[in-house]
Design a protein around this motif. Structure first.
Motif, PDB file in Angstrom:
ATOM      1  N   ARG A 177       0.885  -1.143  -0.062  1.00 44.34           N
ATOM      2  CA  ARG A 177       0.070   0.031   0.053  1.00 44.34           C
ATOM      3  C   ARG A 177       0.875   1.397  -0.238  1.00 44.34           C
ATOM      4  N   GLY A 178       1.990   1.067   0.346  1.00 42.97           N
ATOM      5  CA  GLY A 178       2.993   2.395   0.388  1.00 42.97           C
ATOM      6  C   GLY A 178       3.915   2.244  -0.841  1.00 42.97           C
ATOM      7  N   SER A 179       3.746   1.486  -1.616  1.00 43.98           N
ATOM      8  CA  SER A 179       4.451   1.473  -2.873  1.00 43.98           C
ATOM      9  C   SER A 179       3.611   1.424  -4.126  1.00 43.98           C
TER      10      SER A 179
ATOM     11  N   PRO B 204      -2.055   2.027  -4.896  1.00 46.28           N
ATOM     12  CA  PRO B 204      -2.600   3.103  -4.353  1.00 46.28           C
ATOM     13  C   PRO B 204      -3.677   2.752  -3.015  1.00 46.28           C
ATOM     14  N   LYS B 205      -3.987   3.692  -2.378  1.00 41.84           N
ATOM     15  CA  LYS B 205      -5.064   3.157  -1.243  1.00 41.84           C
ATOM     16  C   LYS B 205      -5.827   4.702  -0.948  1.00 41.84           C
ATOM     17  N   GLY B 206      -6.977   4.217  -0.337  1.00 45.41           N
ATOM     18  CA  GLY B 206      -7.942   5.489   0.031  1.00 45.41           C
ATOM     19  C   GLY B 206      -8.325   6.127  -1.349  1.00 45.41           C
ATOM     20  N   ASP B 207      -8.371   7.384  -1.381  1.00 44.21           N
ATOM     21  CA  ASP B 207      -8.943   8.103  -2.451  1.00 44.21           C
ATOM     22  C   ASP B 207      -8.195   7.867  -3.928  1.00 44.21           C
ATOM     23  N   ALA B 208      -6.821   7.466  -3.773  1.00 45.80           N
ATOM     24  CA  ALA B 208      -6.149   7.118  -4.986  1.00 45.80           C
ATOM     25  C   ALA B 208      -6.412   5.691  -5.442  1.00 45.80           C
ATOM     26  N   LEU B 209      -6.975   4.985  -4.564  1.00 44.87           N
ATOM     27  CA  LEU B 209      -7.327   3.631  -5.187  1.00 44.87           C
ATOM     28  C   LEU B 209      -8.662   3.847  -5.962  1.00 44.87           C
ATOM     29  N   LYS B 210      -9.666   4.709  -5.168  1.00 41.12           N
ATOM     30  CA  LYS B 210     -10.922   5.155  -5.909  1.00 41.12           C
ATOM     31  C   LYS B 210     -10.728   5.604  -7.437  1.00 41.12           C
TER      32      LYS B 210
ATOM     33  N   ILE C 272      -7.830  -2.916  -7.908  1.00 37.52           N
ATOM     34  CA  ILE C 272      -6.847  -3.679  -7.453  1.00 37.52           C
ATOM     35  C   ILE C 272      -7.447  -4.236  -6.072  1.00 37.52           C
ATOM     36  N   ARG C 273      -7.385  -5.603  -5.795  1.00 37.22           N
ATOM     37  CA  ARG C 273      -7.666  -6.094  -4.491  1.00 37.22           C
ATOM     38  C   ARG C 273      -6.707  -7.118  -3.940  1.00 37.22           C
TER      39      ARG C 273
ATOM     40  N   MET D 143      -9.906  -0.417   5.198  1.00 36.62           N
ATOM     41  CA  MET D 143      -9.046  -0.179   3.984  1.00 36.62           C
ATOM     42  C   MET D 143      -9.863  -0.231   2.587  1.00 36.62           C
ATOM     43  N   LYS D 144     -10.827  -1.357   2.676  1.00 39.89           N
ATOM     44  CA  LYS D 144     -11.766  -1.530   1.626  1.00 39.89           C
ATOM     45  C   LYS D 144     -11.066  -1.713   0.373  1.00 39.89           C
ATOM     46  N   ASP D 145     -10.033  -2.613   0.617  1.00 38.93           N
ATOM     47  CA  ASP D 145      -9.360  -3.303  -0.438  1.00 38.93           C
ATOM     48  C   ASP D 145      -9.002  -4.697  -0.523  1.00 38.93           C
ATOM     49  N   PHE D 146     -10.071  -5.627  -0.212  1.00 37.38           N
ATOM     50  CA  PHE D 146     -10.125  -6.974  -0.164  1.00 37.38           C
ATOM     51  C   PHE D 146     -11.175  -7.470  -1.041  1.00 37.38           C
TER      52      PHE D 146
END
Length: 294
Positions: free
Chosen positions: A87-89, A92-98, A107-108, A132-135
């Protein structure tokens, strides 16, 4: 109780040992295995004829939107630090993932459930996913090393049934991905029916039980004991039609000792286009690669 009644009815007859077949017949479930097989075949037929299409569309998260790729990162219960590193590389995470999803890339992290459903392992994953909403959690899959080949069936079927995408990608969590370069490769193959992409390889079939990479079904691969060409499990890509085939036929697909060999065996009998791209060989860190081992 049924067995007791049977014994009582036969109490005046010479005693005999009840076989497994006798017990199953008495319990009325001798044909249970046949009924399960018939039900799986009926389900496969219903899927292939589109009878479940409306239900699948209800489950899709992006109604009317055709994605470029759904990227599933294999992960496990003890890999939270690895997930945070990703998530740090490149992920993306959060708004960037959306925002990335709005551009057509989902990406999940992909994980199943604990053998002890509802225990702390499951609860921790549910809590992490809530934050995190990324699974993509595979409810029907038991997360265990020996069950890894089956995970491919659950992942590609669930991804296809959830998102309408050009490509479905499996990647290990020890991979660093050049996301822009990778999407560029996928873009160049858009519209290609039956694309099966990756770093193609073969390899020896290990027939000695107890050795690493032992293949229980070794005898199926002939006297030379060599696997057929298949995409490396570190990173492999299926086009929509191939993922759909797995979704329709998942109940009857054979798995082998390794997940990439299993996927390759499902594709081998189909009209697929094999794309062997050196840029997808993640074991090499040369500059022309879009992935490398972490």
């Amino acid at each position: 109780m049924l067995l007791s009644d049977l014994l009582e009815k036969n109490s005046h007859q010479p005693p005999r040992v009840l076989t497994v077949e006798d017990k199953l017949m008495t319990l009325g479930c001798k044909d249970l295995g046949e009924r399960i097989v018939e039900a799986e075949m009926e389900l496969t037929l219903a899927k292939s004829k589109g009878y479940l299409r409306n239900q699948l569309n209800k489950n899709r998260s992006f109604s009317g939107q055709k994605l470029i790729a759904v990227i599933g990162i294999y992960t496990g219960f003890g890999s939270r630090l690895t997930r945070n590193r990703l998530r740090g590389s490149w992920m993306p995470k959060g708004d960037a993932l959306k925002k990335l999803e709005e551009k057509g890339v989902v990406i999940r992290f992909i994980i199943g459930r604990s053998a002890n459903r509802g225990d702390s392992l499951d609860r921790n994953i549910d809590e992490e996913n809530r934050l995190m909403k990324d699974f993509l959690i595979l409810e029907g899959h038991e997360e265990a090393l020996e069950e890894l080949p089956k995970k491919a069936k659950f992942f590609f079927a669930a991804a296809f049934e959830t998102w309408d995408s050009e490509f479905y990608v499996k990647v290990n969590d020890n991979i660093n991905l050049d996301l822009d370069g990778f999407i560029g490769i996928l873009e160049s193959h858009r519209g290609q029916h039956g694309a099966y992409m990756g770093c193609m390889k073969s390899g020896d079939v290990i027939s000695d039980e107890g050795k690493p990479w032992y293949e229980p079904e070794w005898w199926k691969f002939g006297d030379e004991k060599s696997y057929f060409q298949h995409a490396s499990g570190s990173l492999l890509i299926l086009s929509r039609s191939l993922a759909q085939y797995i979704s329709i036929n998942s109940a009857s697909l054979q798995t082998y000792a390794h997940d990439d060999v299993s996927v390759g065996s499902w594709i081998m009998g189909l009209e697929a286009t094999y794309v062997d791209d050196n840029r997808l060989c993640c074991s090499n860190s040369r500059q022309d690669r879009v992935c490398s081992l972490a």
